[in-house]
Design an enzyme around this catalytic site. Structure first.
Site, PDB file in Angstrom:
ATOM      1  N   HIS A  48       6.168   2.029  -9.898  1.00 29.73           N
ATOM      2  CA  HIS A  48       5.389   1.130  -9.048  1.00 29.73           C
ATOM      3  C   HIS A  48       6.276  -0.010  -8.546  1.00 29.73           C
ATOM      4  CE1 HIS A  48       2.348  -1.826  -7.865  1.00 29.73           C
ATOM      5  NE2 HIS A  48       1.507  -0.806  -7.766  1.00 29.73           N
ATOM      6  N   GLU A 120       3.896   3.533  -1.111  1.00 32.33           N
ATOM      7  CA  GLU A 120       3.328   2.188  -1.131  1.00 32.33           C
ATOM      8  C   GLU A 120       4.275   1.216  -0.436  1.00 32.33           C
ATOM      9  OE1 GLU A 120       2.835   0.439  -4.961  1.00 32.33           O
ATOM     10  OE2 GLU A 120       4.860   0.903  -5.599  1.00 32.33           O
ATOM     11  N   SER A 166      -2.732  -1.055   0.086  1.00 32.56           N
ATOM     12  CA  SER A 166      -3.986  -1.786   0.327  1.00 32.56           C
ATOM     13  C   SER A 166      -5.036  -0.927   1.018  1.00 32.56           C
ATOM     14  CB  SER A 166      -3.722  -3.060   1.152  1.00 32.56           C
ATOM     15  OG  SER A 166      -2.911  -3.959   0.431  1.00 32.56           O
ATOM     16  N   GLY A 187      -5.709  -0.140  -5.206  1.00 29.97           N
ATOM     17  CA  GLY A 187      -5.470  -1.288  -6.077  1.00 29.97           C
ATOM     18  C   GLY A 187      -6.672  -2.197  -6.168  1.00 29.97           C
TER      19      GLY A 187
END
Length: 204
Positions: A48, A120, A166, A187
């Site tokens: 991540h 991401e 997002s 998230g």
């Protein structure tokens, strides 16, 4: 996770952890090993952006984590993505390519069957900025084409590539309508049950 496992028994909900250490055991105080997760989880998020940024995780370290997860029958969700500075410098595809090649350097075709990839864009996480569906699709398509070169068309077609920048009820439907976006790594939007359920309904 132990309690959640009991709550989701006999449902189609699967559990995943947010991180793990690459060693199965040893003197690594505070770390979570694959052996500790395997009885409760099916998935584990690896690489991540926050782990890379705040804990200095490198592609080499992430590669070790992927191997350890696979060895212990966990399915890794590999996160890759570029910063705002890298995007503004037109380095997005270069960064994505390097991360993917380095993280998968010891992963064979058969192991890819149990791996998902989450794109991401770091610049679109909690910043108020959003990647357009077209921008997200462009990178997802690039990832899939890269997989076909590293492995083959079958691996490229079957690998699940999800979007982690997002995703929320307001943009999920349009993002998930893109041909190469196979789901979301949600998230903040997952903290609101009704909103998260709406996101899930777009991908059903």
């Amino acid at each position: 996770l132990c309690k959640l496992k009991k709550l989701v028994e006999n449902t189609n909900i699967k559990l995943g952890a947010q991180n793990m250490h690459f060693e199965e055991k040893g003197a690594f105080t505070g770390e979570i090993s694959a052996l500790m997760l395997k009885d409760f989880c099916e998935y584990v998020i690896i690489g991540h952006s926050e782990r890379r940024q705040y804990f200095n995780e490198t592609d080499d370290l992430i590669s070790k984590k992927i191997k350890s997860a696979l060895k212990n029958k966990l399915k890794p969700i590999l996160c890759i993505g570029e910063t705002l500075k890298q995007r503004n410098n037109n380095e997005t595809m270069k960064i994505i390519k390097n991360q993917l090649i380095n993280c998968f350097k010891n992963i064979n075709e058969q192991e890819m069957e149990n791996i998902a990839i989450a794109y991401e864009p770091v610049w679109a996480i909690g910043t108020g900025k959003n990647a357009t569906p077209q921008q997200a699709e462009e990178v997802h398509k690039f990832i899939r084409e890269l997989l076909s070169k590293i492995y083959n068309e079958t691996v490229a077609k079957n690998t699940r590539i999800i979007y982690g920048g997002s995703m929320k009820p307001e943009n999920a439907k349009e993002l998930l309508s893109m041909p190469n976006i196979n789901g979301g790594l949600v998230g903040n939007a997952s903290l609101d049950a009704k909103g998260f359920a709406k996101v899930c309904s777009f991908n059903s």
